[in-house]
Design an enzyme around this catalytic site. Structure first.
Site, short mmCIF file in Angstrom:
data_model
loop_
_atom_site.label_atom_id
_atom_site.label_comp_id
_atom_site.label_asym_id
_atom_site.label_seq_id
_atom_site.Cartn_x
_atom_site.Cartn_y
_atom_site.Cartn_z
N LYS A 205 0.89 -1.05 -0.14
CA LYS A 205 0.02 -0.07 0.03
C LYS A 205 0.90 1.16 -0.04
O LYS A 205 1.59 1.39 0.95
CB LYS A 205 -0.94 -0.04 1.31
CG LYS A 205 -1.78 1.12 1.35
CD LYS A 205 -2.83 0.87 2.58
CE LYS A 205 -3.60 2.24 2.54
NZ LYS A 205 -4.48 2.03 3.95
N LYS A 258 -2.08 -1.37 -4.00
CA LYS A 258 -3.03 -0.25 -4.03
C LYS A 258 -2.10 0.91 -3.88
O LYS A 258 -1.22 0.96 -3.21
CB LYS A 258 -3.66 -0.42 -2.59
CG LYS A 258 -4.44 0.72 -2.35
CD LYS A 258 -5.05 0.88 -1.00
CE LYS A 258 -5.72 1.97 -0.56
NZ LYS A 258 -6.36 2.15 0.60
C1 PBG Z 1 -7.45 3.13 5.49
C2 PBG Z 1 -7.81 3.13 4.10
C3 PBG Z 1 -7.53 4.08 3.27
C4 PBG Z 1 -8.07 3.44 1.92
C5 PBG Z 1 -8.51 2.24 2.30
N1 PBG Z 1 -8.24 1.92 3.41
C6 PBG Z 1 -6.93 5.63 3.48
C7 PBG Z 1 -5.63 5.63 3.56
O1 PBG Z 1 -4.65 4.68 3.88
O2 PBG Z 1 -5.30 6.94 3.92
C8 PBG Z 1 -8.12 4.19 0.68
C9 PBG Z 1 -8.85 3.68 -0.13
C10 PBG Z 1 -9.16 4.88 -1.34
O3 PBG Z 1 -8.79 5.75 -1.65
O4 PBG Z 1 -10.34 4.40 -2.06
N2 PBG Z 1 -6.27 2.54 6.08
#
Ligand code: PBG
Length: 335
Positions: A205, A258
């Site tokens: 991520k 992601k």
């Molecule tokens: C939380 C999380 C996030 C997303 C999914 N789970 C945001 C982040 O990490 O700041 C983002 C998903 C999206 O932008 O569609 N940890």
């Protein structure tokens, strides 16, 4: 090409022959997008009969549990097999220690139970991360200098995953990027008798600029700093594979990359190194960009979403989280 067209030269292979009709194009198609490839994220709010628009995500709404169930039932009838639930937690319930994250009567807990009761054949995925529940918006507990503490956060994530398991969740999805959380969650789930609960790890991520609309949707704003000390540097691909393979060793059933479209190379690199299923998250910013252009009449949103999700699958993803699930499924079923 017509039969009596004069050939100017002999070519042993004319690749256009395999594109000459819709039926032949279908026969030679290498990648096909299916409704069952798609996972629909749903934003859940308190109350009944409530829906709220999210300005930066046209077409996506925050829904009270009853409406979220309706929406999910429609998607499931069209072949969608899983939803990912994201609670929008009231500000007064957020705290530095994120205790609401494992409240068994909290919004997320009630949503998971309602989904499993009402639509048992639909798989429910829940994020395991503290950011919807912390007052400062970070995914972890903070130390004195504002640093994000790893091991104490993992203990919270374990509590959260156990709570979700007790509510009947099918897959827990740690999205926090703390080290060692997959192993800790797997061990705790097994010891508590939840060996059947799967772990879908947000393995790679990235600290991306594409999460803005999501943070608007769940109403989290970082009180300080950024997420770069735990989310990955967009410059790195070998590190993504290390993260994913570590999660695999620790017991992750599915590995996620992601965001998706700016990271197709990461998906492809991981595909070459693992036999585990790969998920990709086509995130809020990727959705918002297309919708913004479509609103101006510059792009055809449904066609572009289809092409986008196809590219993610072609890169090697087995399943895709996407806010465009509804548009794309409608298009797949109409063909
Ligand atoms: C939380 C999380 C996030 C997303 C999914 N789970 C945001 C982040 O990490 O700041 C983002 C998903 C999206 O932008 O569609 N940890």
């Amino acid at each position: 090409m017509t039969r009596n067209e004069q050939l100017l030269f002999h070519l042993p292979m004319r690749l256009r022959r395999n594109r000459k009709s819709a039926s032949i194009r279908r026969l030679v198609r290498e990648t096909e997008l299916l409704p069952s490839d798609l996972i629909a994220p749903l934003f859940v709010i308190e109350g009944r009969g409530r829906r709220e628009a999210i300005p930066s995500m046209p077409g996506v709404e925050r829904l009270s549990i009853d409406y979220a169930l309706q929406e999910a039932a429609e998607l499931h009838a069209q072949g969608i097999e899983a939803v990912a639930l994201f609670p929008v937690v009231k500000r007064e319930l957020r705290s530095p220690g994120a205790e609401e994250a494992w409240n068994e009567e909290g919004l997320l807990a009630r949503a998971i139970r309602a989904f499993k009761e009402r639509i048992p054949t639909l798989s429910v995925i829940a994020d395991v991360a503290l950011d919807p529940f912390t007052s400062h918006g970070h995914d972890g507990l903070t130390g004195e200098g504002g640093e994000i503490l790893n091991d104490p956060t993992v203990e919270c994530l374990v509590q959260m995953a156990l709570m979700q398991a007790r509510c009947g969740v099918d897959l827990v999805a740690p999205s926090d990027m703390m080290d060692g959380r997959v192993g800790a969650i797997r061990k705790a789930l097994d010891e508590a008798g939840y060996a059947d609960v799967s772990i879908l790890a947000y393995s790679a991520k990235y600290a991306s600029s594409l999460y803005g609309p999501f943070r608007e949707a769940v109403e989290t704003r970082l009180a300080f700093g950024d997420k770069k000390s735990y989310q990955m540097d967009p410059a790195n691909v070998r590190e993504a594979c290390l993260e994913a393979l570590l999660d695999q060793e620790e017991g992750a059933d599915i590995l996620m990359v992601k965001p998706a479209t700016l990271y197709l190379d990461v998906i492809a690199a991981l595909r070459a190194r693992t036999d585990r299923p790969i998920a990709a998250y086509h995130v809020s910013g990727e959705y918002a960009m297309v919708m913004a252009a479509a609103e101006r009449g510059w792009l055809d949103a449904a066609a572009l979403f289809h092409e986008t999700l196809l590219s993610i699958k072609r890169a090697g993803a087995d399943m895709i989280f996407t806010y465009a699930a509804k548009e794309v499924v409608g298009r797949l079923l109409r063909r």
